[in-house]
Design a protein around this motif. Structure first.
Motif, PDB file in Angstrom:
ATOM      1  N   GLU A 233      37.622  55.527  18.201  1.00  0.00           N
ATOM      2  CA  GLU A 233      38.209  54.919  19.390  1.00  0.00           C
ATOM      3  C   GLU A 233      38.985  53.648  19.078  1.00  0.00           C
ATOM      4  N   GLU A 234      38.593  52.941  18.046  1.00  0.00           N
ATOM      5  CA  GLU A 234      39.250  51.671  17.710  1.00  0.00           C
ATOM      6  C   GLU A 234      40.684  51.959  17.293  1.00  0.00           C
ATOM      7  N   PRO A 235      41.681  51.338  17.941  1.00  0.00           N
ATOM      8  CA  PRO A 235      43.082  51.705  17.713  1.00  0.00           C
ATOM      9  C   PRO A 235      43.523  51.609  16.254  1.00  0.00           C
ATOM     10  N   ALA A 236      43.099  50.590  15.555  1.00  0.00           N
ATOM     11  CA  ALA A 236      43.539  50.431  14.165  1.00  0.00           C
ATOM     12  C   ALA A 236      43.000  51.559  13.293  1.00  0.00           C
TER      13      ALA A 236
ATOM     14  N   LYS B 260      42.064  54.559  14.366  1.00  0.00           N
ATOM     15  CA  LYS B 260      42.706  55.810  14.789  1.00  0.00           C
ATOM     16  C   LYS B 260      44.093  55.935  14.162  1.00  0.00           C
ATOM     17  N   LEU B 261      44.848  54.846  14.170  1.00  0.00           N
ATOM     18  CA  LEU B 261      46.179  54.869  13.569  1.00  0.00           C
ATOM     19  C   LEU B 261      46.088  55.125  12.064  1.00  0.00           C
ATOM     20  N   ALA B 262      45.118  54.483  11.412  1.00  0.00           N
ATOM     21  CA  ALA B 262      44.940  54.687   9.974  1.00  0.00           C
ATOM     22  C   ALA B 262      44.540  56.129   9.667  1.00  0.00           C
ATOM     23  N   ALA B 263      43.725  56.726  10.543  1.00  0.00           N
ATOM     24  CA  ALA B 263      43.306  58.108  10.343  1.00  0.00           C
ATOM     25  C   ALA B 263      44.494  59.059  10.463  1.00  0.00           C
TER      26      ALA B 263
ATOM     27  N   ALA C  71      46.438  60.293  23.995  1.00  0.00           N
ATOM     28  CA  ALA C  71      46.332  61.735  24.213  1.00  0.00           C
ATOM     29  C   ALA C  71      45.768  62.475  22.994  1.00  0.00           C
ATOM     30  N   THR C  72      45.491  61.724  21.936  1.00  0.00           N
ATOM     31  CA  THR C  72      45.031  62.338  20.692  1.00  0.00           C
ATOM     32  C   THR C  72      43.577  61.976  20.425  1.00  0.00           C
ATOM     33  N   ALA C  73      42.782  62.983  20.160  1.00  0.00           N
ATOM     34  CA  ALA C  73      41.384  62.766  19.773  1.00  0.00           C
ATOM     35  C   ALA C  73      41.284  62.772  18.255  1.00  0.00           C
TER      36      ALA C  73
END
Length: 236
Positions: A132-135, A137-140, A166-168
């Motif tokens: 859930e953490e934006p950083a 998620k972006l890194a993933a 919109a992305t899990a």
């Protein structure tokens, strides 16, 4: 009759002293092909393009879906739509089985029942968590893109806030894991080595063709090196 090998030729490479962390991932059939070495497991995860996620739904029925993935250290990331019921269940803490497999060759024996394949596969068991953490998620998502085409992330538009929402993304720890590998020639029954049928291995691998530019590509955009020289790890 041809001379017979002293040892089975389908044995996997040496796996060292690593032991399974649980009986759930212990290789039971063809145990000599099993490996619990993280270097072996990581290499298979890093080469494979497609993973399969397996869970049980609310009624207990098994569900398996294919997905793109990426390994980052001790975690494997997968992504999909927030509307996916499978990813929603995983995000809620469902137990998961993730598998990847690579086919390296078709093994043709002298008898029907000894035909096989040379392969490398890995299995992970664990509990997924929702990223859930934006950083993170972006890194993933960056890890997934770079796993598919190394060098790509720096040349494209990153996800917008709406796209991220919109992305899990789920993370699966590499804790309970095992690999299974078959290499080498066919292993026939001794009496079958005198038969006249051809036997051996047909090697298989991923090959790439010439890149095909999008019909709507703006004029003057050159072919980037990461596309022109693209090849998968382990490709011959």
């Amino acid at each position: 009759m041809s001379a017979q090998p002293e040892q089975p030729r389908s044995a996997a490479p040496p796996t060292g002293d690593a032991q399974p962390v649980s009986d759930r991932v212990r290789v039971r059939r063809k145990r000599e092909r099993g490996s619990y070495d993280r270097a072996v497991i990581d290499a298979i995860l890093d080469e494979a393009l497609i993973a399969h996620l397996g869970i049980a739904d609310e009624s207990g029925q098994p569900i398996v879906i294919p997905t793109l993935h990426a390994r980052d250290g001790d975690v494997v990331y997968c992504h999909g739509s927030v509307a996916s019921r499978t990813l929603r269940a995983l995000a809620a803490g469902a137990r998961v089985c993730l598998t990847v497999s690579l086919i390296d060759g078709l093994v043709l024996a002298r008898s029907a029942m000894h035909h096989s394949a040379n392969y490398r596969s890995a299995v992970l068991l664990g509990t997924a968590r929702s990223v859930e953490e934006p950083a993170e998620k972006l890194a993933a998502l960056r890890a997934v893109i770079e796993h598919i085409v190394p060098g790509r992330w720096g040349e494209i538009r990153p996800p917008s806030e709406n796209e991220l929402a919109a992305t899990a993304v789920i993370a699966i720890p590499i804790e309970e894991a095992s690999a299974k590998v078959r290499t080498g020639a066919p292993v026939d029954d001794e009496e079958d080595y005198a038969l006249g049928a051809w036997a051996g291995v047909i090697p298989l691998g991923i090959s790439t063709g010439a890149p095909e530019p999008d019909a709507l590509l703006a004029p003057g955009i050159p072919l980037p090196p990461h596309v022109e020289g693209y090849r998968r790890p382990g490709a011959g």
